[in-house]
Design a protein around this motif. Structure first.
Motif, PDB file in Angstrom:
ATOM      1  N   SER A  50       0.806  -1.226   0.000  1.00 16.18           N
ATOM      2  CA  SER A  50       0.000   0.000   0.000  1.00 16.18           C
ATOM      3  C   SER A  50       0.834   1.269   0.000  1.00 16.18           C
ATOM      4  CB  SER A  50      -0.918   0.012   1.235  1.00 16.18           C
ATOM      5  OG  SER A  50      -1.743  -1.130   1.283  1.00 16.18           O
ATOM      6  N   VAL A  51       2.051   1.198   0.538  1.00 11.33           N
ATOM      7  CA  VAL A  51       2.927   2.367   0.634  1.00 11.33           C
ATOM      8  C   VAL A  51       4.353   1.957   0.293  1.00 11.33           C
ATOM      9  CG1 VAL A  51       1.547   3.612   2.357  1.00 11.33           C
ATOM     10  CG2 VAL A  51       3.260   1.941   3.104  1.00 11.33           C
ATOM     11  N   ASP A  52       5.191   2.946   0.016  1.00  8.83           N
ATOM     12  CA  ASP A  52       6.619   2.695  -0.189  1.00  8.83           C
ATOM     13  C   ASP A  52       7.368   3.151   1.059  1.00  8.83           C
ATOM     14  OD1 ASP A  52       6.296   1.652  -2.700  1.00  8.83           O
ATOM     15  OD2 ASP A  52       6.709   3.542  -3.746  1.00  8.83           O
ATOM     16  N   PHE A  53       8.185   2.269   1.613  1.00  5.90           N
ATOM     17  CA  PHE A  53       8.911   2.567   2.840  1.00  5.90           C
ATOM     18  C   PHE A  53      10.310   3.105   2.564  1.00  5.90           C
ATOM     19  CE2 PHE A  53       5.793  -0.215   4.916  1.00  5.90           C
ATOM     20  CZ  PHE A  53       5.618   0.431   6.139  1.00  5.90           C
ATOM     21  N   SER A  54      10.746   3.947   3.466  1.00  5.05           N
ATOM     22  CA  SER A  54      12.146   4.352   3.478  1.00  5.05           C
ATOM     23  C   SER A  54      12.975   3.215   4.053  1.00  5.05           C
ATOM     24  CB  SER A  54      12.318   5.591   4.356  1.00  5.05           C
ATOM     25  OG  SER A  54      12.158   5.231   5.740  1.00  5.05           O
ATOM     26  N   ASP A  55      14.287   3.413   4.061  1.00 10.77           N
ATOM     27  CA  ASP A  55      15.144   2.502   4.811  1.00 10.77           C
ATOM     28  C   ASP A  55      14.780   2.615   6.296  1.00 10.77           C
ATOM     29  OD1 ASP A  55      16.483   1.862   2.463  1.00 10.77           O
ATOM     30  OD2 ASP A  55      18.021   3.404   2.757  1.00 10.77           O
ATOM     31  N   PRO A  56      15.143   1.630   7.111  1.00 11.47           N
ATOM     32  CA  PRO A  56      14.808   1.703   8.537  1.00 11.47           C
ATOM     33  C   PRO A  56      15.382   2.966   9.195  1.00 11.47           C
ATOM     34  CG  PRO A  56      15.532  -0.512   7.967  1.00 11.47           C
ATOM     35  CD  PRO A  56      15.812   0.351   6.768  1.00 11.47           C
TER      36      PRO A  56
ATOM     37  N   VAL B 209      19.012  11.333   3.745  1.00 11.41           N
ATOM     38  CA  VAL B 209      19.176  11.929   5.066  1.00 11.41           C
ATOM     39  C   VAL B 209      19.473  10.854   6.105  1.00 11.41           C
ATOM     40  CG1 VAL B 209      18.043  13.218   6.912  1.00 11.41           C
ATOM     41  CG2 VAL B 209      17.715  13.905   4.527  1.00 11.41           C
ATOM     42  N   LEU B 210      18.722   9.759   6.064  1.00 10.58           N
ATOM     43  CA  LEU B 210      18.910   8.686   7.041  1.00 10.58           C
ATOM     44  C   LEU B 210      20.298   8.062   6.936  1.00 10.58           C
ATOM     45  CD1 LEU B 210      15.444   6.856   6.873  1.00 10.58           C
ATOM     46  CD2 LEU B 210      16.256   8.464   8.616  1.00 10.58           C
ATOM     47  N   ALA B 211      20.844   8.040   5.723  1.00 11.21           N
ATOM     48  CA  ALA B 211      22.178   7.464   5.523  1.00 11.21           C
ATOM     49  C   ALA B 211      23.237   8.231   6.307  1.00 11.21           C
ATOM     50  CB  ALA B 211      22.530   7.440   4.038  1.00 11.21           C
ATOM     51  N   GLY B 212      22.979   9.500   6.559  1.00 10.69           N
ATOM     52  CA  GLY B 212      23.928  10.306   7.312  1.00 10.69           C
ATOM     53  C   GLY B 212      23.687  10.301   8.806  1.00 10.69           C
ATOM     54  N   LEU B 213      22.713   9.514   9.244  1.00 11.97           N
ATOM     55  CA  LEU B 213      22.364   9.433  10.666  1.00 11.97           C
ATOM     56  C   LEU B 213      22.856   8.092  11.198  1.00 11.97           C
ATOM     57  CD1 LEU B 213      20.830  11.273  12.673  1.00 11.97           C
ATOM     58  CD2 LEU B 213      18.758   9.975  12.142  1.00 11.97           C
ATOM     59  N   SER B 214      23.941   8.109  11.952  1.00 10.26           N
ATOM     60  CA  SER B 214      24.557   6.869  12.426  1.00 10.26           C
ATOM     61  C   SER B 214      23.715   6.200  13.505  1.00 10.26           C
ATOM     62  CB  SER B 214      25.953   7.161  12.986  1.00 10.26           C
ATOM     63  OG  SER B 214      25.852   7.908  14.194  1.00 10.26           O
ATOM     64  N   LYS B 215      24.029   4.949  13.790  1.00 17.63           N
ATOM     65  CA  LYS B 215      23.347   4.233  14.871  1.00 17.63           C
ATOM     66  C   LYS B 215      23.554   4.954  16.196  1.00 17.63           C
ATOM     67  CE  LYS B 215      22.924  -0.246  17.185  1.00 17.63           C
ATOM     68  NZ  LYS B 215      22.953   0.370  18.545  1.00 17.63           N
ATOM     69  N   GLU B 216      24.754   5.483  16.396  1.00 17.81           N
ATOM     70  CA  GLU B 216      25.036   6.219  17.632  1.00 17.81           C
ATOM     71  C   GLU B 216      24.163   7.466  17.726  1.00 17.81           C
ATOM     72  OE1 GLU B 216      28.039   3.388  16.810  1.00 17.81           O
ATOM     73  OE2 GLU B 216      27.338   5.037  15.524  1.00 17.81           O
TER      74      GLU B 216
END
Length: 298
Positions: free
Chosen positions: A140-146, A274-281
């Motif tokens: 139903s929708v397209d998701f971003s990466d987690p 944007v999410l790619a630049g947001l680290s797990k930390e």
């Protein structure tokens, strides 16, 4: 991780350590840092008086520490159209994405069951609401990466016999439970050859009380919920399994994504960048900030 739990159950469940303040309207819009009124241009793009495009985000505000309502703008909460304010990890992520995309932010409060419909109808551009990336929803929708991985942990008494557990097999002889109709409860089926899966309980409050009373040795939930519980229950301890020593679950059950309208690859790609630049930390630090900011009952 969201959700097999219903919105009502989640709200009641978090009552052990949280209280959602203020009223909730069907729509709660916020002009991020500017408070400007959004308008639609002749080209159809939603903009504010600043000339920036608006990122319209839906949230349900019933799942602290991901999202909640409060009565003031403390801790960076975003104003809503009915005079309430919204805050939480999802708000922090939404503000971060809007800033990186040089867009103004508008948050709309929508009941959990209406989130995907609001995206499909074009009422909002996306939802940031602790939604797990399932194959069913992806139709139903397209998701971003987690944007967050809500891994499953165990909560036990800090001075109890299972406080030093490092592997699920260390729960030999333990009695564990969780909330019915959640993956947290389902995973306990995999350890019944050496531990006891007790009857499911209704709320986090009842599970905490059961641990305190010695009726169970611990319970399972996701990490954000566990952190919220420990805010007002420092006598408990989180068992966070690492290196494949924890419960076996699929990515569908733990990865949370941002759903966008089907076919809107442009927005999905921008969010992913944007999410790619947001680290797990960075993400963990934002979650810790949300947990520390959430209203706590006295």
């Amino acid at each position: 991780m969201r959700r097999k739990l219903t919105a009502a159950l989640l709200t009641a469940a978090m009552a052990i350590s949280l209280t959602a303040c203020g009223g909730s309207g069907d729509t709660a819009s916020a002009g991020a840092s500017t408070g400007e009124t959004a308008s639609v241009t002749e080209a159809g793009a939603t903009t504010t008086a600043s000339g920036k495009e608006v990122l319209r985000v839906a949230m349900s505000a019933d799942y602290a520490p991901f999202d909640w309502l409060q009565e003031d703008d403390s801790n960076g909460a975003v104003m809503t159209s009915n005079g309430s304010y919204m805050n939480g990890y999802d708000v922090l992520v939404a503000k971060y994405i809007a800033e990186k995309l040089d867009m103004d932010l508008e948050i709309t409060q929508i009941d959990w069951d209406g989130l995907i419909l609001s995206i499909q109808s074009g009422k909002v551009d996306c939802a940031i609401a602790g939604m797990s990336i399932t194959s069913e929803r992806s139709q139903s929708v397209d998701f971003s990466d987690p944007y967050y991985n809500a891994n499953i942990v165990a909560v036990v008494a800090a001075d109890g016999p299972y406080a030093d557990v490092v592997n699920v097999t260390d729960f030999e002889g333990a009695t564990l439970t969780s909330i019915l109709n959640t993956v947290w409860y389902d995973v306990l089926d995999k350890i019944t050859d050496y531990a006891t899966k007790d009857a499911a309980l209704d709320t986090f409050a009842s599970m905490v009380a059961a641990v305190h009373a010695g009726k169970i040795d611990g319970f399972t939930c996701d990490m954000p919920s566990a952190k919220s519980i420990l805010v007002s229950n420092p006598d408990l301890k989180i068992i966070d399994f690492e290196g494949g020593t924890g419960f076996e679950v699929s990515n569908e059950e733990t990865d949370l994504g941002i759903p966008c309208q089907k076919g809107n690859t442009e927005l999905v790609d921008k969010i992913n960048e944007v999410l790619a630049g947001l680290s797990k930390e960075d993400r963990d630090a934002m979650m810790d900030q949300a947990v520390a900011s959430q209203p706590v009952s006295n």
